[in-house]
Design an enzyme around this catalytic site. Structure first.
Site, PDB file in Angstrom:
ATOM      1  N   ILE A  49      -0.714  -1.585  17.933  1.00 49.30           N
ATOM      2  CA  ILE A  49      -1.715  -0.570  18.101  1.00 49.30           C
ATOM      3  C   ILE A  49      -0.962   0.908  18.882  1.00 49.30           C
ATOM      4  O   ILE A  49       0.105   0.418  19.822  1.00 49.30           O
ATOM      5  CB  ILE A  49      -3.171  -1.134  19.494  1.00 49.30           C
ATOM      6  CG1 ILE A  49      -4.018  -2.167  18.973  1.00 49.30           C
ATOM      7  CG2 ILE A  49      -3.572  -0.122  19.734  1.00 49.30           C
ATOM      8  CD1 ILE A  49      -4.245  -3.539  20.048  1.00 49.30           C
ATOM      9  N   LEU A  50      -1.621   1.797  18.434  1.00 50.51           N
ATOM     10  CA  LEU A  50      -1.121   3.396  18.557  1.00 50.51           C
ATOM     11  C   LEU A  50      -1.671   3.295  20.261  1.00 50.51           C
ATOM     12  O   LEU A  50      -2.382   3.633  20.545  1.00 50.51           O
ATOM     13  CB  LEU A  50      -1.311   3.874  17.542  1.00 50.51           C
ATOM     14  CG  LEU A  50      -0.959   3.928  16.031  1.00 50.51           C
ATOM     15  CD1 LEU A  50      -1.763   4.769  15.020  1.00 50.51           C
ATOM     16  CD2 LEU A  50       0.828   4.232  16.485  1.00 50.51           C
ATOM     17  N   HIS A  79      -7.993  -1.264   5.285  1.00 48.31           N
ATOM     18  CA  HIS A  79      -8.328  -2.309   6.401  1.00 48.31           C
ATOM     19  C   HIS A  79      -9.273  -3.393   5.879  1.00 48.31           C
ATOM     20  O   HIS A  79      -9.752  -2.509   4.534  1.00 48.31           O
ATOM     21  CB  HIS A  79      -9.215  -2.509   7.806  1.00 48.31           C
ATOM     22  CG  HIS A  79      -9.463  -3.304   7.902  1.00 48.31           C
ATOM     23  ND1 HIS A  79      -8.440  -3.884   9.023  1.00 48.31           N
ATOM     24  CD2 HIS A  79     -10.502  -4.192   8.535  1.00 48.31           C
ATOM     25  CE1 HIS A  79      -9.358  -6.226   9.839  1.00 48.31           C
ATOM     26  NE2 HIS A  79     -10.514  -5.356   9.202  1.00 48.31           N
ATOM     27  N   ALA A 107      -7.763  -3.724  -4.795  1.00 51.42           N
ATOM     28  CA  ALA A 107      -8.584  -3.062  -4.493  1.00 51.42           C
ATOM     29  C   ALA A 107      -7.872  -1.984  -3.621  1.00 51.42           C
ATOM     30  O   ALA A 107      -7.951  -0.790  -3.534  1.00 51.42           O
ATOM     31  CB  ALA A 107      -9.962  -3.488  -4.231  1.00 51.42           C
ATOM     32  N   ARG A 127       4.792   0.842  24.214  1.00 54.48           N
ATOM     33  CA  ARG A 127       3.147   2.200  23.349  1.00 54.48           C
ATOM     34  C   ARG A 127       3.711   3.260  23.266  1.00 54.48           C
ATOM     35  O   ARG A 127       3.254   4.294  22.310  1.00 54.48           O
ATOM     36  CB  ARG A 127       2.515   0.884  23.601  1.00 54.48           C
ATOM     37  CG  ARG A 127       0.718   1.981  22.713  1.00 54.48           C
ATOM     38  CD  ARG A 127       0.294   1.612  23.027  1.00 54.48           C
ATOM     39  NE  ARG A 127       0.079  -0.203  23.031  1.00 54.48           N
ATOM     40  CZ  ARG A 127      -1.475  -0.661  23.302  1.00 54.48           C
ATOM     41  NH1 ARG A 127      -2.722  -0.283  23.267  1.00 54.48           N
ATOM     42  NH2 ARG A 127      -1.207  -1.713  23.438  1.00 54.48           N
ATOM     43  N   MET A 184       1.230  -2.663  11.977  1.00 60.49           N
ATOM     44  CA  MET A 184       0.549  -4.038  12.914  1.00 60.49           C
ATOM     45  C   MET A 184       0.709  -3.458  14.405  1.00 60.49           C
ATOM     46  O   MET A 184       0.937  -4.745  15.360  1.00 60.49           O
ATOM     47  CB  MET A 184       1.269  -5.086  12.246  1.00 60.49           C
ATOM     48  CG  MET A 184       1.193  -5.304  10.806  1.00 60.49           C
ATOM     49  SD  MET A 184      -0.846  -5.930  10.678  1.00 60.49           S
ATOM     50  CE  MET A 184      -1.331  -7.030  11.449  1.00 60.49           C
ATOM     51  N   VAL A 238     -10.013   0.267  17.890  1.00 59.81           N
ATOM     52  CA  VAL A 238      -9.295  -0.443  16.933  1.00 59.81           C
ATOM     53  C   VAL A 238     -10.328  -1.275  15.810  1.00 59.81           C
ATOM     54  O   VAL A 238     -11.066  -1.226  15.710  1.00 59.81           O
ATOM     55  CB  VAL A 238      -8.452  -2.502  16.540  1.00 59.81           C
ATOM     56  CG1 VAL A 238      -7.737  -2.611  15.914  1.00 59.81           C
ATOM     57  CG2 VAL A 238      -7.307  -1.911  17.519  1.00 59.81           C
ATOM     58  N   ASN A 273       1.140  -1.179   0.060  1.00 61.70           N
ATOM     59  CA  ASN A 273       0.095   0.600  -0.216  1.00 61.70           C
ATOM     60  C   ASN A 273       0.164   1.289  -0.064  1.00 61.70           C
ATOM     61  O   ASN A 273       0.390   2.261  -0.306  1.00 61.70           O
ATOM     62  CB  ASN A 273      -1.174   0.366   1.234  1.00 61.70           C
ATOM     63  CG  ASN A 273      -2.042  -1.019   1.356  1.00 61.70           C
ATOM     64  OD1 ASN A 273      -3.570  -0.921   0.165  1.00 61.70           O
ATOM     65  ND2 ASN A 273      -2.084  -2.011   1.485  1.00 61.70           N
TER      66      ASN A 273
HETATM   67  C1  GRF Z   1      -2.969  -4.827   3.919  1.00 64.32           C
HETATM   68  O1  GRF Z   1      -4.092  -6.034   3.500  1.00 64.32           O
HETATM   69  C2  GRF Z   1      -3.413  -3.364   4.367  1.00 64.32           C
HETATM   70  O2  GRF Z   1      -5.015  -3.294   4.549  1.00 64.32           O
HETATM   71  C3  GRF Z   1      -3.458  -4.052   6.117  1.00 64.32           C
HETATM   72  O3  GRF Z   1      -2.186  -4.998   6.360  1.00 64.32           O
HETATM   73  C4  GRF Z   1      -1.833  -5.069   4.970  1.00 64.32           C
HETATM   74  C5  GRF Z   1      -0.687  -4.657   4.769  1.00 64.32           C
HETATM   75  O4  GRF Z   1      -0.030  -4.350   3.759  1.00 64.32           O
HETATM   76  N1  GRF Z   1      -3.536  -3.589   7.287  1.00 64.32           N
HETATM   77  P1  GRF Z   1       1.231  -4.104   2.892  1.00 64.32           P
HETATM   78  O5  GRF Z   1       2.156  -3.761   4.066  1.00 64.32           O
HETATM   79  O6  GRF Z   1       0.289  -2.513   2.997  1.00 64.32           O
HETATM   80  O7  GRF Z   1       1.523  -4.718   1.839  1.00 64.32           O
END
Ligand code: GRF
Length: 228
Positions: free
Chosen positions: A99-100, A116, A180, A72, A97, A151, A24
């Site tokens: 929790i903030l 998400h 997507a 944290r 990954m 979360v 992403n």
């Molecule tokens: C994605 O599916 C995102 O929606 C989720 O974790 C995954 C991360 O993938 N929060 P990447 O590191 O962006 O390839």
């Protein structure tokens, strides 16, 4: 392109938080290579030094650093200082990954977004694609939303719907949802950068947005043959 002699508009400065692969992040980097895209990534922070996304940032010449998540609050303080120093005006979580800290979430309120891989509020938390398959839903998808303390909650900016195929396993569904995600995240950041989002309680109004008029059906075959 800005007309010759005219200075291009300043772009929104975005900080991105990752933990791993960074696909992403790559979608956002790719979008921002177009000078007309209204946002640019100024800093990438990973909580893991081995995150592949760090190499993507390096490859694109983007400032990047690791801040280990041992505690944290300490992570939040260091990340906040780095983001403020970078001039970030929006923080995008992209596969981050952890929790903030709630103080961090509050201080970036309405300037902090997440993606998400489910149609929230369905299937928050870990393994949303597995959750979708276990629940037997016919559609899943992905959601970009403003972040609130709990979360995977917060006002929804954009969603993409992805049909579940009969032979889907977790990986196949995740791969199609990811495709997507790579389209919707740059779009949502663009809408933010263009100042088109207005948060009204739990809803987001988007100026000039055109929602689709059609409904999606899954399956479609029975409908077609019965003439519905
Ligand atoms: C994605 O599916 C995102 O929606 C989720 O974790 C995954 C991360 O993938 N929060 P990447 O590191 O962006 O390839």
């Amino acid at each position: 392109m800005a007309p010759p002699g005219k200075r291009p508009k300043p772009r929104l400065k975005v900080g991105v938080l990752i933990s791993g692969r960074g696909s992403n992040l790559q979608a956002l980097i790719d979008a921002a290579t177009d000078r007309d895209y209204p946002a640019e990534i100024v800093l990438v922070i990973s909580n893991r030094p081995e995150a592949a996304g760090l190499a993507r940032a390096a490859g694109a010449g983007i400032a990047h650093r690791t801040i280990p998540h041992t505690d944290r609050q300490a992570f939040a303080a260091e990340a906040d200082a780095a983001l403020r120093q970078s001039g970030a005006e929006l923080v995008a979580l992209a596969g981050f990954m952890r929790i903030l800290d709630t103080g961090f979430v509050e201080s970036w309120r309405d300037q902090l977004v997440n993606i998400h891989p489910s149609l929230l509020p369905a299937f928050p938390g870990l393994h949303p694609q597995r959750q979708a398959l276990a629940a037997g839903v016919r559609f899943s998808g992905c959601t970009v939303h403003f972040v609130r303390a709990e979360v995977d909650t917060g006002p929804i900016i954009a969603q993409a719907v992805v049909p579940v195929q009969p032979d889907d396993d977790e990986e196949r569904l995740a791969t199609r949802i990811l495709a997507a995600e790579h389209r919707i995240y740059p779009m949502a950041v663009r809408l933010f950068a263009e100042g088109r989002l207005r948060i009204l309680g739990n809803r987001v109004a988007i100026s000039g947005a055109v929602p689709p008029e059609i409904a999606l059906f899954n399956p479609t075959e029975a409908l077609a043959s019965s003439g519905v």
